[in-house]
Scaffold this active site. Structure first.
Site, PDB file in Angstrom:
ATOM      1  N   GLU A 267       0.873  -1.170   0.000  1.00 58.11           N
ATOM      2  CA  GLU A 267       0.000   0.000   0.000  1.00 58.11           C
ATOM      3  C   GLU A 267       0.907   1.215   0.000  1.00 58.11           C
ATOM      4  O   GLU A 267       1.743   1.373   0.891  1.00 58.11           O
ATOM      5  CB  GLU A 267      -0.908   0.000   1.234  1.00 58.11           C
ATOM      6  CG  GLU A 267      -1.848   1.189   1.272  1.00 58.11           C
ATOM      7  CD  GLU A 267      -2.385   1.447   2.653  1.00 58.11           C
ATOM      8  OE1 GLU A 267      -2.353   2.615   3.089  1.00 58.11           O
ATOM      9  OE2 GLU A 267      -2.820   0.483   3.307  1.00 58.11           O
ATOM     10  N   CYS A 303      -3.648   7.137   5.492  1.00 62.21           N
ATOM     11  CA  CYS A 303      -3.569   6.800   4.071  1.00 62.21           C
ATOM     12  C   CYS A 303      -4.848   7.143   3.317  1.00 62.21           C
ATOM     13  O   CYS A 303      -4.868   7.108   2.087  1.00 62.21           O
ATOM     14  CB  CYS A 303      -3.231   5.320   3.900  1.00 62.21           C
ATOM     15  SG  CYS A 303      -4.100   4.231   5.033  1.00 62.21           S
TER      16      CYS A 303
END
Length: 523
Positions: A267, A303
């Site tokens: 990620e 995020c």
């Protein structure tokens, strides 16, 4: 139970001092170093950790559902016993609030509990059985049975912004252990004490249940050097990573260039665009408050922070922007996780400020200390976004870009230019639904999670969640790092043809002693 930090790596069930230098954690709020000293391992010690994981794999992968689920549940119990110590140390190492860290530890426990239920249910085996058809013409059909098996030892890298939920016992570790894979965890050097306290909880569970010592290892190492060596080790079969695009790509490159390439679930970068359609501006003030809260929470170090928001031109859009500017100007900066992250944020703000057609429209007040910059809000228009890819670069922290658009056709064009994301959010009313329907196919190609209303910060841990998306949000858009589907990253299918019942794995037998779901002839 012990909460004393020893500053060593956990290798094959033993706390081992390193041989490649030392580090100390830093309190980003005070810039004071914290005790104790943590020693960094060298190549020989990493080799020993990888070998321990390799040797643990046959025994750990053979655990039955009860044994493996009990292990996950016992980790939770041990974490909860250490809650006060873990939260206190994490607060010192990250500057995050006690409330945020308590919530993150609860989420870590909930992830482990959820995967324990998945293991007990056996649904992840995904058993498919095509029974033999000996009388079939023109050729008989063999008895073929399929199930998912674990890949092998998994390397997991701790995230800087989630010292618990995406770290030592976080989602990657939980899903790999649930799949039956030993984990070799590379701690983030910004919060080594937090990592050790959590590792103690896992180690204690391994010892109590008599699992192979190499089922979980914790190592401290000198940055990229030890990380690249870990990914290149032939005994590692998959990688879980949360961090920067440059870091994720470097890991993926190493994994691909191995003699036997392995999957990397990284990620990396996401600006999580928000699309505001005209009807939503009826509640411009509430919308602005929700937006600014999402951008500034945890100093923007999530995020899923909305780093870009599309807003219509015109008087109603002006009202939203005006209220947003007021809120950002009044906001006070929060301590960022590390001085280097604060520095990178400042560089990102400077880079965005230098782009033609972009202006700073609001800037909050700096907080206490040198690592608490005030939030920043930029503004531009869709024409500028369309011709300048630099405007899509992530600024990791409390900063966002307002993009004004003229009409739905221009919005469609601008959205089509946005690169892959973890999330995309739409704010609209029923009057806007035709425009939303036209956008949805583009949004499906853009992100792993599409929100209608609300804000992307805050990722629910459950069965349906997707925390992933097209590149550069992740290195593999086919999966998720949050939710029960995450277990499938560390599994692969195996078919057994014409095997005697007594040689088949338990979930694929007719007796089905684990009582797992079986698809027989597609039913």
């Amino acid at each position: 139970m012990t909460n004393t930090l020893n500053g060593n790596s956990l290798i094959n069930g033993e706390w081992v001092p390193g041989s490649e230098g030392e580090i100390k954690a830093l309190n980003p709020a005070t810039e004071e170093h914290l005790e104790p000293v943590f020693s960094l391992i060298g190549a020989d010690q990493l080799d020993a950790a990888a070998q321990a994981a390799h040797e643990a794999f046959p025994g750990y992968s053979a655990t039955d559902p009860t044994e493996r689920a009990d292990f996950l549940d016992l980790i939770v119990a041990n974490l909860e016993d250490r809650r006060e110590a873990i939260v206190d140390r994490a607060k010192q190492e990250t500057g995050l609030t006690e409330a945020r860290l308590n919530g993150e530890l609860s989420r870590t426990s909930n992830q482990l509990r959820l995967f324990a239920t998945v293991v007990r249910s056996g649904s992840f085996h995904r058993v498919r059985i095509d029974p033999a058809l000996p009388e079939r013409e023109p050729a008989p059909r063999a008895d073929i049975r399929q199930r998912m098996v674990p890949l092998g030892p998994v390397a997991v890298f701790g995230a800087s912004n989630f010292p618990l939920a995406f770290s030592t016992a976080g989602g990657d570790t939980a899903s790999a252990l649930a799949a039956g894979c030993p984990v070799l965890f590379k701690a983030h050097n910004a919060h080594p004490g937090t990592a050790e306290l959590v590792a103690q909880a896992i180690h204690e569970a391994i010892t109590e249940l008599g699992l192979p010592a190499g089922t979980f290892s914790l190592v401290y190492g000198p940055g990229a050097k030890i990380g690249q060596r870990l990914v290149a080790d032939p005994r590692i079969t998959a990688v879980g990573f949360t961090g920067s695009r440059s870091g994720g790509l470097a890991i993926a490159r190493t994994a691909f260039e191995r003699a036997r390439p392995i999957p990397v679930y990284a990620e990396m970068s996401s600006i999580n665009p928000v699309v505001v359609l005209p009807g939503a501006l009826e509640s411009a003030s509430d919308l602005a408050e929700g937006f600014v809260g999402s951008v500034t929470g945890s100093s923007g170090q999530l995020c899923t922070v909305p780093g870009l928001i599309f807003v219509p031109e015109g008087p109603e859009g002006d009202k939203f922007v005006s209220r947003t500017v007021e809120l950002v100007d009044a906001a006070v900066g929060q301590t960022m996780l590390t001085p280097s992250i604060a520095k990178s944020w400042a560089e990102g703000v400077e880079h965005m400020s230098a782009q033609s057609g972009v202006q700073i429209v609001a800037r909050g007040q700096d907080g206490q200390g040198s690592n608490a910059p005030g939030p920043v809000l930029f503004e531009t228009n869709a024409e500028t976004l369309l011709v300048n890819a630099e405007l899509q670069k992530e600024i990791f922290g409390a900063a966002s870009l307002i993009v004004r658009y003229r009409e739905p056709a221009q919005l469609q064009e601008a959205v089509a230019k946005v690169e892959g994301q973890l999330t995309v959010t739409v704010h609209a009313t029923e009057a806007d639904h035709d425009d939303v329907a036209a956008l949805v196919p583009r949004l499906e190609n853009l992100a792993g999670r599409i929100l209608y209303g609300g804000w992307p910060t805050g990722v629910e841990v459950g069965h349906a969640m997707v925390h992933g998306g097209p590149f550069p949000a992740t290195s593999d858009s086919r999966t998720t790092s949050v939710g029960t589907l995450a277990i499938e990253r560390f599994l692969r299918p195996v078919a057994y043809q014409d095997f005697p019942q007594d040689l088949l794995p338990a979930p694929a037998t007719d007796a089905n002693p684990w009582d797992v779901s079986q698809s027989i002839d597609g039913k």
